[in-house]
Design an enzyme around this catalytic site. Structure first.
Site, PDB file in Angstrom:
ATOM      1  N   PHE A 154      40.943  -4.762  -3.372  1.00 49.66           N
ATOM      2  CA  PHE A 154      41.874  -5.882  -3.204  1.00 49.66           C
ATOM      3  C   PHE A 154      41.259  -7.239  -3.509  1.00 49.66           C
ATOM      4  CE2 PHE A 154      39.813  -6.236   0.988  1.00 49.66           C
ATOM      5  CZ  PHE A 154      39.684  -7.609   1.082  1.00 49.66           C
ATOM      6  N   LYS A 178      44.285   2.025 -11.627  1.00 50.32           N
ATOM      7  CA  LYS A 178      44.932   2.152 -10.309  1.00 50.32           C
ATOM      8  C   LYS A 178      44.499   0.913  -9.521  1.00 50.32           C
ATOM      9  CE  LYS A 178      44.751   3.127  -6.356  1.00 50.32           C
ATOM     10  NZ  LYS A 178      45.123   2.192  -5.240  1.00 50.32           N
ATOM     11  N   GLU A 181      46.702  -1.178  -3.796  1.00 52.71           N
ATOM     12  CA  GLU A 181      48.120  -1.277  -3.423  1.00 52.71           C
ATOM     13  C   GLU A 181      48.393  -2.571  -2.652  1.00 52.71           C
ATOM     14  OE1 GLU A 181      45.834   0.714  -2.340  1.00 52.71           O
ATOM     15  OE2 GLU A 181      46.179   1.510  -0.313  1.00 52.71           O
ATOM     16  N   SER A 231      35.141   0.171  -0.943  1.00 53.64           N
ATOM     17  CA  SER A 231      34.220   0.334   0.192  1.00 53.64           C
ATOM     18  C   SER A 231      33.291   1.535  -0.039  1.00 53.64           C
ATOM     19  CB  SER A 231      35.039   0.563   1.461  1.00 53.64           C
ATOM     20  OG  SER A 231      35.811   1.736   1.311  1.00 53.64           O
ATOM     21  N   CYS A 286      31.750  -8.760  -2.556  1.00 54.64           N
ATOM     22  CA  CYS A 286      30.663  -7.813  -2.334  1.00 54.64           C
ATOM     23  C   CYS A 286      29.317  -8.476  -2.563  1.00 54.64           C
ATOM     24  CB  CYS A 286      30.822  -6.612  -3.249  1.00 54.64           C
ATOM     25  SG  CYS A 286      30.739  -7.099  -4.966  1.00 54.64           S
ATOM     26  N   GLU A 381      29.226  -3.795   7.290  1.00 52.47           N
ATOM     27  CA  GLU A 381      29.866  -4.811   6.448  1.00 52.47           C
ATOM     28  C   GLU A 381      31.010  -5.456   7.234  1.00 52.47           C
ATOM     29  OE1 GLU A 381      32.015  -3.422   2.933  1.00 52.47           O
ATOM     30  OE2 GLU A 381      31.311  -5.207   1.873  1.00 52.47           O
TER      31      GLU A 381
HETATM   32  P1  NAD Z   1      38.895   0.320  -0.273  1.00 50.95           P
HETATM   33  O1  NAD Z   1      37.754   1.241  -0.415  1.00 50.95           O
HETATM   34  O2  NAD Z   1      39.691   0.377   0.977  1.00 50.95           O
HETATM   35  O3  NAD Z   1      39.943   0.557  -1.470  1.00 50.95           O
HETATM   36  C1  NAD Z   1      39.531   0.608  -2.807  1.00 50.95           C
HETATM   37  C2  NAD Z   1      40.477   1.531  -3.580  1.00 50.95           C
HETATM   38  O4  NAD Z   1      40.403   2.844  -3.019  1.00 50.95           O
HETATM   39  C3  NAD Z   1      41.935   1.094  -3.498  1.00 50.95           C
HETATM   40  O5  NAD Z   1      42.495   1.196  -4.793  1.00 50.95           O
HETATM   41  C4  NAD Z   1      42.568   2.072  -2.509  1.00 50.95           C
HETATM   42  O6  NAD Z   1      43.898   2.375  -2.825  1.00 50.95           O
HETATM   43  C5  NAD Z   1      41.705   3.316  -2.629  1.00 50.95           C
HETATM   44  N1  NAD Z   1      41.528   4.050  -1.363  1.00 50.95           N
HETATM   45  C6  NAD Z   1      41.516   3.533  -0.098  1.00 50.95           C
HETATM   46  N2  NAD Z   1      41.258   4.509   0.799  1.00 50.95           N
HETATM   47  C7  NAD Z   1      41.113   5.655   0.098  1.00 50.95           C
HETATM   48  C8  NAD Z   1      40.816   7.010   0.463  1.00 50.95           C
HETATM   49  N3  NAD Z   1      40.632   7.389   1.719  1.00 50.95           N
HETATM   50  N4  NAD Z   1      40.722   7.927  -0.533  1.00 50.95           N
HETATM   51  C9  NAD Z   1      40.885   7.567  -1.821  1.00 50.95           C
HETATM   52  N5  NAD Z   1      41.175   6.310  -2.220  1.00 50.95           N
HETATM   53  C10 NAD Z   1      41.280   5.362  -1.273  1.00 50.95           C
HETATM   54  O7  NAD Z   1      38.334  -1.155  -0.541  1.00 50.95           O
HETATM   55  P2  NAD Z   1      39.098  -2.544  -0.394  1.00 50.95           P
HETATM   56  O8  NAD Z   1      39.326  -2.811   1.054  1.00 50.95           O
HETATM   57  O9  NAD Z   1      40.242  -2.610  -1.325  1.00 50.95           O
HETATM   58  O10 NAD Z   1      37.983  -3.545  -0.973  1.00 50.95           O
HETATM   59  C11 NAD Z   1      36.948  -4.082  -0.193  1.00 50.95           C
HETATM   60  C12 NAD Z   1      35.682  -3.279  -0.345  1.00 50.95           C
HETATM   61  O11 NAD Z   1      35.302  -3.216  -1.703  1.00 50.95           O
HETATM   62  C13 NAD Z   1      34.488  -3.918   0.375  1.00 50.95           C
HETATM   63  O12 NAD Z   1      33.750  -2.891   0.989  1.00 50.95           O
HETATM   64  C14 NAD Z   1      33.694  -4.554  -0.750  1.00 50.95           C
HETATM   65  O13 NAD Z   1      32.311  -4.716  -0.495  1.00 50.95           O
HETATM   66  C15 NAD Z   1      33.932  -3.571  -1.843  1.00 50.95           C
HETATM   67  N6  NAD Z   1      33.687  -4.142  -3.161  1.00 50.95           N
HETATM   68  C16 NAD Z   1      32.545  -3.776  -3.790  1.00 50.95           C
HETATM   69  C17 NAD Z   1      32.241  -4.319  -5.023  1.00 50.95           C
HETATM   70  C18 NAD Z   1      30.953  -3.956  -5.715  1.00 50.95           C
HETATM   71  O14 NAD Z   1      30.780  -4.384  -6.836  1.00 50.95           O
HETATM   72  N7  NAD Z   1      30.070  -3.189  -5.122  1.00 50.95           N
HETATM   73  C19 NAD Z   1      33.120  -5.236  -5.620  1.00 50.95           C
HETATM   74  C20 NAD Z   1      34.298  -5.567  -4.963  1.00 50.95           C
HETATM   75  C21 NAD Z   1      34.574  -5.009  -3.714  1.00 50.95           C
END
Ligand code: NAD
Length: 490
Positions: A154, A178, A181, A231, A286, A381
């Site tokens: 997000f 994808k 959402e 994450s 991140c 985090e």
């Molecule tokens: P998230 O992991 O909740 O969601 C990321 C994606 O995974 C979304 O598209 C979501 O629909 C999907 N998703 C969520 N739960 C899932 C599950 N159980 N099974 C399969 N798919 C699932 O992350 P977020 O809250 O959208 O973003 C924030 C996180 O992203 C933070 O931890 C941040 O550090 C990380 N991030 C990392 C980087 C990097 O370069 N390392 C960059 C940006 C964000």
């Protein structure tokens, strides 16, 4: 789910060059600026994904057969469209994600830089050719993989999709994106602009949805590679599931970036950099500073950080966090640290918000001193405009604290001593290191990617390293010399 007239049309999928909306199930899209419902998003099913994969498979032969210099022309035009539509795209990011307009413009600008790098790929992927025996040539070419998928978080609705779209497509792949959402609106505009730039239908497709569609992507036999950003918990799930069906995968996870501050660090520069790093995009990066490790007497720097942080006004130059749940999670960490004995020296809870959007999820910058490494806030985090400060008696102890955290996205050191800085450059266990810089994001052509629990998979997601991820090598040996006798090994 919302039924009134919404600010943005219901978000559809985008398949084979047009909006696509077969599915029935939808979810509200809420703006963190004021908690209002601004749109709804489709929760796609496996059959929606099938449709997108079929479109991407159908587009692949012609697209992968198009010379790369012609593909580059489309991305030159697309980069111009990003510039021409910069304000509209930034407003979308601001509205669906909540970050300030200045931060939203920066996100779109970074997307343009990512396209510029992609346009330089013809210079970087020429292949190799050598006459290995008389009249016998070996050559190596980089070939695309086929249909690939990109799953986004997000926190950067415009930029993170551009980490993958320009490079993967320029290298001849076709793609399913994808988006998160939580912020699905920018992605559809990206699809429309790619089409306007001349991208053939089916080369780029958007399938919206949540966990179910991510799992369907991991399992789909037509998809050859998966990139994921989100994450750590989900990055691990996706990496294991995608590779178990023999896909190539690179999965970027969360972070807990440590900034080591020495007493000789430049006062104003250090304080302003640390505060900008912890609070930019409301701390939802991140690459954000999460934990400062003060080595010896750094009180003067902490005092200056408080002065800098007080310049940030929620609603003016500091955006909200993404949701009520996120607000509650972050304030929960603060309360728990306080209870465990840490001292909140700048408290951002329940701030007054400029413009008075009282239903937005605003949190002011928060600085917590005297945190110890056994506290939960020191280990997990938090992902908000919060920094915890732990103390170390010397540089070795500070590096040991950094090394002990399971993540490894970024680490930074603030000092005027080259020798001390070099110690951190060499010994920090992180993929991206900053020296007197709080957000050490490598600029193109350098690649982006962490270590340890911040990334699973071998390649980085951007820059030169991503070329390896999005392509496979074809090795061809030719002999056209009728006069040739038998040569050794040919
Ligand atoms: P998230 O992991 O909740 O969601 C990321 C994606 O995974 C979304 O598209 C979501 O629909 C999907 N998703 C969520 N739960 C899932 C599950 N159980 N099974 C399969 N798919 C699932 O992350 P977020 O809250 O959208 O973003 C924030 C996180 O992203 C933070 O931890 C941040 O550090 C990380 N991030 C990392 C980087 C990097 O370069 N390392 C960059 C940006 C964000």
């Amino acid at each position: 789910m919302a039924t009134q007239t919404l600010k943005y049309n219901a978000t559809t999928n985008y398949i084979a060059g047009k909006p696509d909306s077969n599915g029935q199930q939808r979810m509200d899209v809420i703006s963190p600026l004021d908690g209002s419902v601004i749109s709804t998003v489709l929760l796609s099913t496996a059959s929606d994904l099938d449709k997108a994969v079929n479109a991407a498979e159908a587009a692949f032969p012609a697209w992968s057969g198009t010379p790369i210099k012609e593909r580059a022309q489309i991305f030159f035009r697309y980069r111009e469209l990003l510039l021409r539509n910069r304000k509209e795209l930034a407003v979308l990011v601001h509205t669906e994600n909540g970050k300030t307009m200045e931060e939203s413009y920066a996100e779109v600008d970074k997307s343009m830089e990512l396209c510029e790098f992609a346009c330089s790929l013809p210079q970087l992927v020429q292949g190799e050719l050598l006459e290995v025996s008389k009249g016998v040539e070996c050559r190596i070419e980089r070939k695309p993989l086929g249909v690939v998928a990109s799953i986004a978080p997000f926190n950067f609705p415009n930029m993170v999709p551009h980490w993958t779209i320009p490079n993967a497509l320029m290298l001849g792949n076709t793609m399913i994106l994808k988006p998160s959402e939580v912020v699905p609106i920018s992605a559809i505009r990206i699809a429309e602009l790619l089409k306007e730039a001349g991208l053939p239908d089916g080369v780029f497709n958007v399938v919206n949805g949540d966990r179910a569609i991510v799992e369907a992507i991991c399992d789909h036999p037509g998809i050859k590679a998966v990139s994921f950003v989100g994450s750590t918990k989900v990055a691990k799930i996706v990496y294991i599931r995608a590779t178990s069906t023999l896909k190539r995968a690179v999965c970027l996870g969360g972070a807990k970036n440590h900034l080591i501050v020495l007493p000789d660090a430049h006062l104003e520069m250090t304080a302003s950099n640390v505060v900008a790093s912890m609070s930019g995009c409301a701390g939802q990066r991140c690459m954000a500073a999460a934990q400062m490790v003060g080595v010896g007497g750094v009180e003067h720097i902490i005092d200056q950080m408080i002065i800098e942080a007080k310049k940030l006004v929620p609603g003016k130059n500091l955006g909200p966090v993404i949701s009520k749940t996120a607000y509650e999670r972050i304030t929960g960490y603060i309360a728990e640290a306080e209870k465990a004995g840490a001292k909140v020296i700048l408290d951002g809870r329940n701030p007054s918000v400029e413009g008075g959007a009282k239903d937005g999820y605003y949190l002011g910058p928060t600085i917590i001193d005297h945190v110890t490494t056994d506290m939960r806030i020191a280990q997990e985090e938090v992902f908000g405009p919060v920094i915890s400060i732990v103390r170390a008696k010397d540089l070795d102890a500070a590096i040991a604290i950094e090394n002990a955290n399971p993540y490894g996205n970024a680490a930074a050191v603030f000092t005027q001593s080259g020798g001390q800085a070099r110690q951190v450059m060499e010994r920090a266990s992180a993929g991206m290191i900053g020296v007197n810089i709080g957000v050490p994001v490598p600029r193109e052509p350098f690649s982006f990617g962490g270590w340890n629990d911040s990334k699973f998979g071998t390649c980085d997601i951007t820059g030169k390293s991503s070329i390896e991820f999005w392509t496979q090598l074809k090795k061809t040996t030719t002999k056209w010399n009728p006069e040739g006798k038998t040569n050794w090994m040919s």
